[in-house]
Scaffold this active site. Structure first.
Site, short mmCIF file in Angstrom:
data_model
loop_
_atom_site.label_atom_id
_atom_site.label_comp_id
_atom_site.label_asym_id
_atom_site.label_seq_id
_atom_site.Cartn_x
_atom_site.Cartn_y
_atom_site.Cartn_z
N HIS A 58 0.82 -1.21 0.00
CA HIS A 58 0.00 0.00 0.00
C HIS A 58 0.85 1.27 0.00
CE1 HIS A 58 -3.24 -2.73 0.68
NE2 HIS A 58 -2.82 -3.06 1.89
N ASP A 112 -5.42 -7.16 11.07
CA ASP A 112 -4.83 -5.99 11.71
C ASP A 112 -5.45 -5.73 13.08
OD1 ASP A 112 -3.12 -5.44 9.57
OD2 ASP A 112 -4.65 -4.30 8.51
N HIS A 223 -7.20 -4.80 -1.48
CA HIS A 223 -6.57 -6.13 -1.50
C HIS A 223 -7.27 -7.02 -2.52
CE1 HIS A 223 -6.35 -4.55 2.71
NE2 HIS A 223 -5.07 -4.85 2.55
#
Length: 436
Positions: A58, A112, A223
């Site tokens: 990213h 995450d 993603h």
């Protein structure tokens, strides 16, 4: 889907990309074992440390946003995969100053949340003052599909990091920095679109994911996650659809935020593979539609590459509804305008330039009022027109061959330049002959 890469080993790719940041920013260092980019110790006053991170792929988020005015550290995972809880714990406990507390900002993805959350709990158990803020700004998928998981985090996260980082740099408390970060996150909506899925180096190609040549995927995640639809849309129709998802309060599945502030910030984010030229055209289309259809004229327009999906052929639109920070100042706009010394925040316009609202232009009319004098040249207009038309048609027909050879010996623009000139002469020739 482009499957060609200069570096095909994903581990080597991530490690060398992280190392490159220490070459381009002398303020940062790399903990290569834990894939942590962090600010080097200095004599700067103590401040709240801000940590973010997530899967690689990213960039420039998040590692390139480490430096004065933004992040204190960023923890990287492998491509599109969260770093481990132990990596994050090391970042909190040993790679940043903890005297004034630590704020962890993470995007709303399961891996995450679990790994950063576990690391935060371990740090708190060890006696550290740590707060965690989760950002979920994506409206590409509505409430019915997201369910309890909630919205995904995408490019709006960058605005949260910038505002929180600037506030921390002013010496504000952990409580204040966390409060403003949460307030910012609650006032952001984003949506993306892409012409194609991306290929992760080292992974098997899945052709079943490919979009048809004429399709664009509205709401696609960073993603390769599916969006809301795949359709054939030209840019004006695509932008209209995206703005509707962001702003339509009658769509109860997506009306996450009522953008009703007198001050709105617009962020146009390149997902990695859109040319600078095309991103400029996209930015103009978005700004025009915001003004014409919603009477929204952003006080800040930020366009560039901030959060990518590798080399994704797409872009995202983010709107920040600016509200009072309720901490006795500074405001969100002032914090966005505050200086930062990082390679990943490419918004160089200063506050004074925005607020000047300079609309002055230069208009050079010298020589435009002079009358053209007859030359005295005599010619057969019909014959001249025939000769010129024949010559121009031959120039136009030769364009492919000229372009072919100019691509070999030059930069490939000679053919199209000659063709455009010839086409332009068709409209000018009658006027020129009349003058003669």
């Amino acid at each position: 889907m482009s499957t060609k890469h200069f570096i095909n080993d994903p581990t080597h790719l991530v490690n060398t990309a992280l190392h490159s940041l220490t070459l381009t920013n002398p303020n940062v260092a790399l903990d290569s074992d834990n894939k942590i980019i962090y600010r080097r110790p200095s004599d700067a006053p103590q401040q709240v440390s801000i940590i973010s991170g997530g899967g690689s792929g990213h960039e420039p988020s998040f590692a390139a946003m480490v430096g004065p005015g933004m992040l204190s550290a960023a923890v990287a995972g492998t491509i599109f995969a969260s770093p481990s809880a132990e990596q994050v714990r090391n970042g909190i406990m040993s790679r940043v100053d903890t005297e004034k507390g630590v704020l962890v900002v993470v995007m709303n993805y399961t891996g995450d949340i679990l790994n950063f959350g576990m690391a935060v709990e371990k740090a708190i158990a060890a006696g550290q003052a740590v707060e965690m803020v989760v950002v979920g700004d994506d409206v590409g998928v509505g409430r019915k599909k997201t369910g309890k998981v909630g919205r995904r985090g995408i490019a709006g996260t960058v605005l949260v990091l910038k505002i929180a980082g600037a506030l921390a740099a002013q010496g504000r408390s952990l409580e204040e920095v966390a409060k403003v970060a949460r307030l910012t996150a609650a006032n952001i909506v984003s949506v993306g679109a892409s012409l194609e899925h991306v290929h992760v180096p080292g992974r098997v190609i899945d052709s079943s994911e490919a979009l048809a040549p004429e399709q664009v995927e509205v709401g696609m995640g960073i993603h390769n996650e599916p969006g809301s639809s795949r359709e054939k849309l030209e840019l004006p129709q695509l932008v209209e659809r995206m703005l509707t998802q962001l702003l339509d309060q009658s769509d109860k599945d997506r009306a996450f935020l009522n953008v009703n502030s007198n001050e709105v910030v617009l962020l146009i984010n390149n997902l990695g593979g859109v040319s600078v030229l095309e991103l400029g055209g996209i930015t103009t289309e978005v700004v025009n539609q915001l003004s014409d259809k919603y009477n929204i004229r952003p006080v800040r327009i930020i366009s560039g590459t901030f959060m990518t999906s590798l080399n994704g052929q797409g872009f995202s639109i983010t709107l920040l509804n600016v509200v009072n920070t309720d901490i006795g100042g500074p405001g969100m706009i002032e914090l966005l305008d505050a200086p930062s010394e990082v390679t990943g925040w490419s918004a160089p316009m200063q506050k004074t330039s925005w607020e000047a609202k300079n609309t002055a232009t230069r208009t050079d009319t010298a020589g435009t009022n002079k009358e053209t004098q007859p030359s005295g040249l005599q010619m057969d207009a019909k014959h001249a027109t025939s000769v010129l038309t024949n010559a121009l048609e031959r120039v136009i027909a030769a364009e492919p061959e000229v372009t072919k050879y100019d691509t070999i010996v030059g930069d490939g623009d000679c053919g199209i330049g000659l063709k455009r000139g010839a086409e332009g002469k068709f409209t000018k020739t009658p006027h020129c002959l009349n003058v003669l």
